[in-house]
Design an enzyme around this catalytic site. Structure first.
Site, mmCIF file in Angstrom:
data_model
loop_
_atom_site.group_PDB
_atom_site.id
_atom_site.type_symbol
_atom_site.label_atom_id
_atom_site.label_comp_id
_atom_site.label_asym_id
_atom_site.label_seq_id
_atom_site.Cartn_x
_atom_site.Cartn_y
_atom_site.Cartn_z
ATOM 1 N N GLY A 285 5.363 4.156 0.942
ATOM 2 C CA GLY A 285 5.677 5.632 0.780
ATOM 3 C C GLY A 285 5.126 6.207 -0.688
ATOM 4 O O GLY A 285 5.139 5.555 -1.669
ATOM 5 N N SER B 146 0.774 -1.152 -0.017
ATOM 6 C CA SER B 146 0.047 0.032 -0.223
ATOM 7 C C SER B 146 0.744 1.335 -0.061
ATOM 8 O O SER B 146 2.110 1.097 0.456
ATOM 9 C CB SER B 146 -0.961 0.131 1.354
ATOM 10 O OG SER B 146 -0.068 0.219 2.181
ATOM 11 N N CYS B 147 0.235 2.382 -0.294
ATOM 12 C CA CYS B 147 1.136 3.542 -0.457
ATOM 13 C C CYS B 147 1.371 4.001 1.124
ATOM 14 O O CYS B 147 2.574 4.350 1.113
ATOM 15 C CB CYS B 147 0.026 4.673 -0.684
ATOM 16 S SG CYS B 147 -0.257 4.604 -2.665
ATOM 17 N N ALA B 148 0.634 3.557 2.073
ATOM 18 C CA ALA B 148 1.085 3.877 3.321
ATOM 19 C C ALA B 148 2.326 2.789 3.924
ATOM 20 O O ALA B 148 3.350 3.465 4.607
ATOM 21 C CB ALA B 148 -0.028 3.430 4.443
ATOM 22 N N VAL B 149 2.739 1.763 3.176
ATOM 23 C CA VAL B 149 3.608 0.950 3.503
ATOM 24 C C VAL B 149 4.892 1.182 2.468
ATOM 25 O O VAL B 149 6.158 1.676 3.157
ATOM 26 C CB VAL B 149 3.517 -0.582 3.382
ATOM 27 C CG1 VAL B 149 4.605 -1.409 3.180
ATOM 28 C CG2 VAL B 149 2.458 -0.951 4.263
#
Length: 84
Positions: free
Chosen positions: A34, A29-32
């Protein structure tokens, strides 16, 4: 954005480019992984321009083409794809 082109033939869709989704857990994910904050601004601006072109009926929208943007080199590339 449209089911058919001006010639009446079906326009390509996302699934014509990527027929199957990746296996669960393969793509982070983008959260992981970046995301650079400014990247969302660049892509959002490009999407807004595409919407304006479609609404106003001007220019050449990216129907059947995928715009690739490499923020680290400031390079744009376009690839064409067709309906399967």
């Amino acid at each position: 954005p449209f089911e058919t082109g001006t010639d009446g033939r079906p326009n390509p869709s996302y699934r014509d480019l990527f027929p199957e989704p990746p296996p669960s857990g393969l793509v982070p994910s983008c959260a992981v992984a970046g995301v650079l904050g400014v990247l969302t601004g660049v892509v959002g601006t490009l999407q807004a321009m595409e919407a304006i072109k479609l609404i106003a009926g001007i220019g050449e929208p990216l129907v059947g083409r995928l715009l690739l943007y490499d923020a680290l080199t400031a390079r744009f590339d376009t690839i064409r794809y067709k309906r399967n």
